[in-house]
Design an enzyme around this catalytic site. Structure first.
Site, short mmCIF file in Angstrom:
data_model
loop_
_atom_site.label_atom_id
_atom_site.label_comp_id
_atom_site.label_asym_id
_atom_site.label_seq_id
_atom_site.Cartn_x
_atom_site.Cartn_y
_atom_site.Cartn_z
CG PHE A 134 -3.31 0.28 5.80
CD1 PHE A 134 -4.51 0.03 6.46
CD2 PHE A 134 -2.63 -0.79 5.24
CE1 PHE A 134 -5.02 -1.27 6.54
CE2 PHE A 134 -3.14 -2.09 5.32
CZ PHE A 134 -4.34 -2.32 5.97
CG ASP A 219 4.54 0.33 6.18
OD1 ASP A 219 4.83 -0.21 5.09
OD2 ASP A 219 3.49 0.09 6.79
CE LYS A 248 -0.37 -3.98 -0.06
NZ LYS A 248 -0.41 -3.00 1.02
C1 LIG Z 1 -0.66 -3.35 2.51
C2 LIG Z 1 0.10 -2.60 3.53
C3 LIG Z 1 0.38 -3.16 4.79
C4 LIG Z 1 -0.14 -4.50 5.24
O1 LIG Z 1 0.36 -5.55 4.50
P1 LIG Z 1 -0.33 -7.00 4.64
O2 LIG Z 1 0.53 -7.88 3.80
O3 LIG Z 1 -1.74 -6.86 4.14
O4 LIG Z 1 -0.31 -7.37 6.07
C5 LIG Z 1 1.15 -2.42 5.67
N1 LIG Z 1 1.62 -1.21 5.33
C6 LIG Z 1 1.37 -0.64 4.12
C7 LIG Z 1 1.93 0.71 3.80
C8 LIG Z 1 0.59 -1.31 3.20
O5 LIG Z 1 0.30 -0.73 2.03
#
Ligand SMILES: *Cc1c(COP(=O)(O)O)cnc(C)c1O
Length: 396
Positions: A134, A219, A248
């Site tokens: 994600f 990420d 986050k």
């Molecule tokens: C939540 C999340 C995102 C996206 O972040 P947003 O602030 O909602 O755009 C991207 N990568 C990971 C691993 C996440 O948990």
């Protein structure tokens, strides 16, 4: 006022909400409009690392909001530089760019990798990502996110992404071509179900990227900032990324994103990337206060030991309920798997009992509480879970 009715009338119906209107939060607790209290083990999708309305964040935001909220990036501002310095001093990366969200930070990471590809890899532009990952909800990030359900409603998705199996180095090797400029991974897949790769996976990916001259983008939007027991998850894997993204929890719940890069990968020239609000004084001040608190109060170590305690308590539950098939996680990013699709029903029952949890899969709950919880909070959550499980399936 029936806020839930009004929401159905005016707001785009993009999420299935739980039937609760939250109006207040403090520490690991939130309250609804009727005054009912909940123990929050979702923490605003893992954003409230310090819990709700932590004094350090409230103080920094209150001070900054009365001083300077937003300028533009034509000017130097102090919170932005303070946060960038603190991030560099505490990571393996040397350059920072601040954005407003995780998806925006990831877009920046992919743009940086493509620019690197143009300048150093003969025009290579493809980024290898993994199934069940994600990376956010922008159009390009749906292509990066290796899940059909996020891509199908919006085809054609932007090209330049190849999705391969997670935790499989051969899949990355065989997807690599002269078009590849980077590999982009979560050290532990969060939304995908708290998927922890084999001990050597990230080391092997790092070695492959080194061999082929590719950039490794991590990420750490969900795994970073102490959640998995170290400030960044990459240290547990014994590797360093070339590019890392954060968001986050970075500003204690205030919207922010960050793109970090090694000096040699930091190839943007003036004008090649930007953001109107990215790195604004308000969010950056919240970020600086949050990160400083996490570091000064050794919250990553606390997350590691609390996570150990939490896992041992849910292992106890596992012995009690045969429907539990697995408990796994690192630090305070944990999941509990069941032999049947009971996560939705269990979430509803926990909610009634004043505990917020996330049904990350039809057969799994995810827990991502604030790092400021204590063992009593964990005992309380496990007690509620036990009661709800017993009510749902009976013991054994
Ligand atoms: C939540 C999340 C995102 C996206 O972040 P947003 O602030 O909602 O755009 C991207 N990568 C990971 C691993 C996440 O948990």
């Amino acid at each position: 006022m029936d806020w839930q009715e009004l929401e159905k009338k005016y707001y785009m119906q993009v999420v299935k909400r739980l039937p609760v209107t939250l109006v207040k939060g403090a520490g690991a607790r939130v309250w609804d409009e009727k005054g009912k209290e909940y123990l929050d083990f979702v923490a605003g999708w893992a954003t409230n690392l310090l819990g709700h309305c932590h004094p350090a964040v409230v103080e920094a935001v209150t001070r900054q909001v009365a001083t300077l909220i937003q300028t533009s990036n034509q000017f130097y501002t102090t919170p932005q530089v303070q946060l960038a310095e603190l991030l560099v001093q505490n990571s393996c990366l040397q350059r920072v760019f601040l954005a407003n969200s995780g998806a925006e930070a990831n877009e920046g990471a992919v743009k940086l990798a493509r620019r690197y590809g143009q300048l150093k890899l003969g025009g290579a532009y493809e980024v290898i990502t993994t199934f069940n990952s994600f990376h956010g909800r922008t159009l390009a990030m749906t292509a990066a996110t290796g899940q059909k359900k996020f891509q199908d409603p919006y085809r054609p998705v932007p090209e330049g992404f190849v999705n391969v199996e997670f935790n499989n180095i051969e899949a990355i090797r065989s997807a690599t071509t002269e078009r590849t400029c980077a590999v982009m991974l979560e050290p532990i897949q969060g939304e995908g179900g708290v998927n922890i790769p084999h001990r050597d996976y990230l080391k092997r990916v790092r070695a492959w990227c080194d061999e082929k001259g590719l950039l490794l983008i991590l990420d750490e939007i969900q795994t970073g900032l102490g959640r998995t027991g170290t400030l960044f998850a990459y240290t547990q894997a014994g590797i360093e990324p070339d590019i890392m993204t954060l968001a986050k929890g970075l500003a204690g719940g205030v919207p922010i994103g960050a793109l970090l890069a090694k000096e040699q990968a930091s190839v943007f020239a003036p004008g090649e990337h930007g953001s109107t609000y990215g790195g604004n004084p308000l969010a950056a001040a919240a970020g600086y206060a949050t990160l400083k608190h996490i570091i000064d109060h050794r919250l990553p170590e606390k997350a590691a030991s609390l996570g150990g305690y939490f896992i041992s308590r849910i292992e106890d539950l596992k012995r009690e309920f045969s429907i539990i098939t697995e408990a796994r996680g690192r630090g305070l990013l944990l999941a509990l798997f069941f032999g049947k699709d009971i996560a939705g029903e269990l979430t509803t029952r926990c909610l009634e009992r004043g505990l917020l949890v996330n049904p990350v899969k039809p057969n799994a709950l995810r827990f991502m509480p604030p790092l400021i919880i204590n063992e009593k909070d964990i005992d309380e959550a496990v007690g509620v879970l036990r009661d709800c499980l017993a009510g749902l399936v009976g013991s054994r």
